[in-house]
Design a protein around this motif. Structure first.
Motif, PDB file in Angstrom:
ATOM      1  N   ASN A   1      11.983   3.272  16.029  1.00 46.98           N
ATOM      2  CA  ASN A   1      11.906   1.864  15.655  1.00 46.98           C
ATOM      3  C   ASN A   1      12.841   1.549  14.498  1.00 46.98           C
ATOM      4  N   PHE A   2      13.009   2.499  13.590  1.00 49.68           N
ATOM      5  CA  PHE A   2      13.939   2.292  12.482  1.00 49.68           C
ATOM      6  C   PHE A   2      15.372   2.276  12.989  1.00 49.68           C
ATOM      7  N   ALA A   3      15.676   3.118  14.001  1.00 49.86           N
ATOM      8  CA  ALA A   3      17.004   3.079  14.615  1.00 49.86           C
ATOM      9  C   ALA A   3      17.213   1.758  15.348  1.00 49.86           C
ATOM     10  N   ASN A   4      16.181   1.321  16.097  1.00 50.72           N
ATOM     11  CA  ASN A   4      16.265   0.047  16.816  1.00 50.72           C
ATOM     12  C   ASN A   4      16.456  -1.118  15.863  1.00 50.72           C
ATOM     13  N   THR A   5      15.629  -1.154  14.810  1.00 47.61           N
ATOM     14  CA  THR A   5      15.691  -2.260  13.861  1.00 47.61           C
ATOM     15  C   THR A   5      17.023  -2.256  13.124  1.00 47.61           C
ATOM     16  N   GLY A   6      17.485  -1.058  12.742  1.00 48.99           N
ATOM     17  CA  GLY A   6      18.735  -0.973  12.010  1.00 48.99           C
ATOM     18  C   GLY A   6      19.940  -1.342  12.847  1.00 48.99           C
ATOM     19  N   ALA A   7      20.054  -0.764  14.043  1.00 47.94           N
ATOM     20  CA  ALA A   7      21.255  -0.952  14.866  1.00 47.94           C
ATOM     21  C   ALA A   7      21.130  -2.135  15.825  1.00 47.94           C
ATOM     22  N   LEU A   8      20.053  -2.172  16.591  1.00 49.84           N
ATOM     23  CA  LEU A   8      19.928  -3.179  17.640  1.00 49.84           C
ATOM     24  C   LEU A   8      19.791  -4.591  17.071  1.00 49.84           C
ATOM     25  N   VAL A   9      18.906  -4.777  16.116  1.00 54.68           N
ATOM     26  CA  VAL A   9      18.699  -6.112  15.550  1.00 54.68           C
ATOM     27  C   VAL A   9      19.966  -6.607  14.863  1.00 54.68           C
ATOM     28  N   THR A  10      20.659  -5.704  14.152  1.00 52.89           N
ATOM     29  CA  THR A  10      21.895  -6.088  13.476  1.00 52.89           C
ATOM     30  C   THR A  10      22.954  -6.527  14.482  1.00 52.89           C
ATOM     31  N   CYS A  11      23.068  -5.806  15.608  1.00 55.71           N
ATOM     32  CA  CYS A  11      24.048  -6.180  16.629  1.00 55.71           C
ATOM     33  C   CYS A  11      23.722  -7.547  17.241  1.00 55.71           C
ATOM     34  N   VAL A  12      22.450  -7.810  17.489  1.00 56.96           N
ATOM     35  CA  VAL A  12      22.062  -9.104  18.066  1.00 56.96           C
ATOM     36  C   VAL A  12      22.415 -10.240  17.107  1.00 56.96           C
ATOM     37  N   LYS A  13      22.194 -10.026  15.817  1.00 59.78           N
ATOM     38  CA  LYS A  13      22.528 -11.062  14.831  1.00 59.78           C
ATOM     39  C   LYS A  13      24.035 -11.246  14.694  1.00 59.78           C
ATOM     40  N   ASN A  14      24.803 -10.177  14.932  1.00 59.55           N
ATOM     41  CA  ASN A  14      26.256 -10.279  14.838  1.00 59.55           C
ATOM     42  C   ASN A  14      26.894 -10.860  16.092  1.00 59.55           C
ATOM     43  N   PHE A  15      26.190 -10.793  17.228  1.00 56.11           N
ATOM     44  CA  PHE A  15      26.700 -11.335  18.496  1.00 56.11           C
ATOM     45  C   PHE A  15      25.614 -12.198  19.155  1.00 56.11           C
TER      46      PHE A  15
ATOM     47  N   GLU B   1      25.566 -15.041  20.764  1.00 54.17           N
ATOM     48  CA  GLU B   1      25.835 -15.655  22.066  1.00 54.17           C
ATOM     49  C   GLU B   1      25.841 -14.633  23.195  1.00 54.17           C
ATOM     50  N   SER B   2      25.937 -13.352  22.870  1.00 56.06           N
ATOM     51  CA  SER B   2      25.979 -12.300  23.884  1.00 56.06           C
ATOM     52  C   SER B   2      24.766 -11.390  23.755  1.00 56.06           C
ATOM     53  N   ARG B   3      23.642 -11.964  23.304  1.00 58.75           N
ATOM     54  CA  ARG B   3      22.487 -11.114  22.990  1.00 58.75           C
ATOM     55  C   ARG B   3      21.929 -10.396  24.208  1.00 58.75           C
ATOM     56  N   GLY B   4      21.912 -11.076  25.374  1.00 54.38           N
ATOM     57  CA  GLY B   4      21.392 -10.418  26.574  1.00 54.38           C
ATOM     58  C   GLY B   4      22.240  -9.229  26.970  1.00 54.38           C
ATOM     59  N   VAL B   5      23.557  -9.407  26.941  1.00 55.13           N
ATOM     60  CA  VAL B   5      24.493  -8.332  27.261  1.00 55.13           C
ATOM     61  C   VAL B   5      24.372  -7.200  26.237  1.00 55.13           C
ATOM     62  N   MET B   6      24.321  -7.575  24.958  1.00 56.75           N
ATOM     63  CA  MET B   6      24.223  -6.586  23.880  1.00 56.75           C
ATOM     64  C   MET B   6      22.934  -5.774  23.991  1.00 56.75           C
ATOM     65  N   LEU B   7      21.820  -6.465  24.224  1.00 56.55           N
ATOM     66  CA  LEU B   7      20.546  -5.756  24.368  1.00 56.55           C
ATOM     67  C   LEU B   7      20.566  -4.820  25.566  1.00 56.55           C
TER      68      LEU B   7
ATOM     69  N   GLU C   1      21.725 -12.503  32.004  1.00 53.71           N
ATOM     70  CA  GLU C   1      22.639 -13.374  31.255  1.00 53.71           C
ATOM     71  C   GLU C   1      23.481 -14.209  32.220  1.00 53.71           C
ATOM     72  N   TYR C   2      23.945 -13.574  33.305  1.00 52.34           N
ATOM     73  CA  TYR C   2      24.753 -14.281  34.306  1.00 52.34           C
ATOM     74  C   TYR C   2      23.934 -15.357  35.017  1.00 52.34           C
TER      75      TYR C   2
ATOM     76  N   ALA D   1      15.108 -10.190  24.591  1.00 55.13           N
ATOM     77  CA  ALA D   1      15.922 -11.406  24.719  1.00 55.13           C
ATOM     78  C   ALA D   1      15.036 -12.650  24.762  1.00 55.13           C
ATOM     79  N   ILE D   2      13.925 -12.585  25.492  1.00 53.50           N
ATOM     80  CA  ILE D   2      13.013 -13.733  25.581  1.00 53.50           C
ATOM     81  C   ILE D   2      12.466 -14.081  24.199  1.00 53.50           C
ATOM     82  N   ILE D   3      12.081 -13.072  23.427  1.00 52.12           N
ATOM     83  CA  ILE D   3      11.559 -13.321  22.075  1.00 52.12           C
ATOM     84  C   ILE D   3      12.615 -13.999  21.206  1.00 52.12           C
ATOM     85  N   SER D   4      13.854 -13.518  21.267  1.00 54.81           N
ATOM     86  CA  SER D   4      14.912 -14.107  20.437  1.00 54.81           C
ATOM     87  C   SER D   4      15.219 -15.540  20.850  1.00 54.81           C
ATOM     88  N   GLU D   5      15.096 -15.828  22.135  1.00 52.71           N
ATOM     89  CA  GLU D   5      15.419 -17.178  22.624  1.00 52.71           C
ATOM     90  C   GLU D   5      14.306 -18.180  22.356  1.00 52.71           C
ATOM     91  N   LEU D   6      13.069 -17.754  22.515  1.00 47.62           N
ATOM     92  CA  LEU D   6      11.952 -18.690  22.347  1.00 47.62           C
ATOM     93  C   LEU D   6      11.607 -18.918  20.886  1.00 47.62           C
TER      94      LEU D   6
END
Length: 580
Positions: A132-146, A148-154, A403-404, A459-464
């Protein structure tokens, strides 16, 4: 001489730019995620724990539940990430990963005294919680940096998590040979080292918009698909021919090379950004003319926004409890309490309980399923690798395809969740009513559907509910998963398995005290448990369909419009026009 010094200084500046760039951060995140799926290898080494410690299936499933509990209760990592830098989050995760799994390895190899069951549960919970620390550190940061491409990134990031089981299997065959106890040692040190190496590369950047962004992610996708196909080919080849230590070493080397190929894509993108920075800057007046009126208005209001920011934050703190049941519109930034008490989150909770709870139960019992149906140990390892590889395909498929479909047809993402859960039902039924070779098909279906659920959920959580408190909310969103795992794995599957095993012992005139570990053989061992899992998953599909109906109007709109209207995005578009 002066020219050489200038070139040397230019190279150093570019390397600093590269290691601080968004695209290198994405590559580093891929490697961290590729080592963050140790929990999916439980089916491979669980037999060693069961045999060396003399556990019955209920006790082993209890251990599996605490693994799932640790892997899915990431609220603490989310809250820590809200108030500390990313490097601190990743460092804590590395320490927890090593301590948890290293203690398990010491136990199964007999290097320490046999611990009590609760201690083993604590060890595996700590080790699993590190992801979870790896997910929170890497995954959440990537979603915030991209954004518009969150579905693809996730999809990509969780896809690498899905492949991690097959990747680490190749590495442990090459390093330790066919010794599943040593796999636990590999799980202890490898993820910890990788996270520490890239600990300063993962950080939140200014949100920018690049026109070729999606194409770059497709390049990453093609490379990851090639890696997945290679791992599948190795999985098939290992069943057909006997691999020597040298063959495993060659396979692992190729695997590592394929893991580093995305670095070339990241370097290419960072070179383009570097060249952009070196272009001559236009006169301020010309930039001001090209700048959209909306951006000018934002500049004029900037001082006022700074002045009122503290007042707004104070107001939010005072009103967070008063507005729990008065949330904003979907897609806006919910507070944590508004999101947790919303109908949409409750529906997601139920769907996750049914879908991920059943999938985790199936994956955790895969080793014993193969054993009960008479498959040899090497074939059981193949089932685990198949789940890992198709877990990857499910993750990238759900990320890119959803995403498509969302962009082209405005198809609600929860509808994709419904279809995935129906596919999972088919996999459960193939275990309940096995035919020759059905476990192979079931491993593919269960791996694919299990993998597809997580990117869709995140992705649903981030969008809603927005991105403001995403670090905490995405961890809260999967809390239902360990609860489902406990009820369906420990209280249902484990107890029904042990009941059938005790019947077989009684038929042979034996009691539980006469055997070290309780083992069930035959088709009946998992028939009733997996009929129950299929029924629960089907109910989850119906619940998810209800969420799709509730949110269909929201998904018909432009849910990413606010990110395209941000000041940072506008500035990049000006740069693009200057380049052309």
């Amino acid at each position: 001489m002066g020219n050489e010094i200038h070139q040397s200084g230019e190279t150093v500046r570019f390397l600093i730019h590269l290691f601080n760039g968004r695209w290198f951060m994405v590559f580093a995140s891929f490697l961290i995620m590729a080592c963050a799926g140790a929990t999916y290898l439980f089916g491979t080494y669980s037999k060693d724990i069961k045999s060396t410690l003399g556990y019955d299936q209920t006790t082993l499933n209890l251990l599996g539940f605490f693994k799932d509990l640790g892997a899915n209760v990431g609220v603490m990592s989310g809250l820590i990430a809200e108030v500390t830098p990313t490097w601190f989050v990743l460092t804590i995760g590395s320490a927890m990963n090593f301590v948890g799994y290293f203690m398990i390895w010491l136990t199964v190899t007999g290097k320490v005294a046999r611990p009590k069951v609760w201690q083993m549960c604590l060890y595996i919970c700590i080790g699993a919680n590190s992801q979870n620390f790896a997910n929170t550190g890497a995954l959440v940061t990537c979603v915030k940096n991209f954004p518009e491409s969150r579905g693809v990134m996730l999809g990509l990031l969780k896809g690498y998590v899905g492949l991690s089981g097959a990747i680490m299997t190749q590495l442990y065959f090459a390093i330790y040979g066919n010794d599943s106890m040593s796999l636990i040692l590999l799980i202890a040190w490898l993820p910890a080292v990788v996270s520490l190496v890239f600990v300063y590369s993962i950080r939140e950047k200014k949100v920018v918009r690049q026109r070729n962004e999606l194409n770059v992610f497709y390049n990453f996708l093609y490379l990851s698909i090639f890696l997945a196909l290679f791992l599948m080919a190795m999985n098939i080849a290992e069943k057909q021919v006997h691999f020597t230590k040298a063959a495993y070493t060659a396979s692992a080397t190729i695997c590592c090379v394929l893991l580093f190929v995305p670095l070339t894509v990241a370097v290419k993108q960072e070179i383009e950004v570097w060249e952009m920075k070196k272009l001559p800057v236009e006169e301020p007046s010309e930039v001001k003319v090209e700048k959209p009126k909306k951006a000018l208005d934002l500049d004029l209001d900037l001082d006022q926004d700074k002045t009122t920011k503290l007042d707004q934050e104070e107001k939010e703190r005072k009103s967070c409890f008063l507005t729990i049941f008065a949330p904003p519109s979907r897609g806006e930034d919910y507070t944590i309490l508004q999101a947790l008490f919303s109908i949409d989150m409750i529906i997601l909770f139920v769907a996750t309980f049914c879908g991920l709870g059943s999938s985790l139960t199936a994956v955790d019992n895969l080793g014993q399923i193969g054993e009960s149906l008479g498959y040899p140990n090497h074939t059981v390892s193949s089932f685990v690798s198949l789940v890992s590889i198709w877990n990857y395909f499910g993750r990238v498929f759900s990320g890119f395809v959803s995403e498509y479909l969302l962009a082209k047809y405005k198809l609600p993402r929860p509808l994709m969740m419904t279809l995935v859960l129906l596919l999972s039902c088919a996999g459960h039924l193939l275990i309940a009513f096995p035919i020759p070779g059905s476990v192979y098909i079931a491993s593919i279906l269960m791996g694919f559907s299990f993998g597809a659920q997580l990117p869709l959920l995140f992705a649903i959580i981030s969008e809603l509910f927005g991105l403001k408190y995403y670090s905490t909310l995405f961890n809260c969103g999967q809390l239902a998963s360990p609860l489902g795992s406990y009820i369906l794995n420990v209280r249902v599957t484990g107890m029904l398995y042990d009941r059938e095993a005790l019947k077989q012992l009684a038929a042979r005139g034996l009691t539980r005290k006469d055997v070290k570990d309780l083992t069930c053989l035959g088709r009946q061992c998992y028939k009733l448990p997996f009929v129950i899992l299929a029924t629960v998953t089907f109910f989850g599909a119906l619940v998810s369909l209800g969420l799709a109906i509730r949110t269909r109007e929201f998904y018909k709109g432009d849910i990413y419009n606010k990110f395209r209207e941000s000041p940072e995005s506008e500035s990049v578009l000006v740069s693009d026009s200057r380049k052309s």
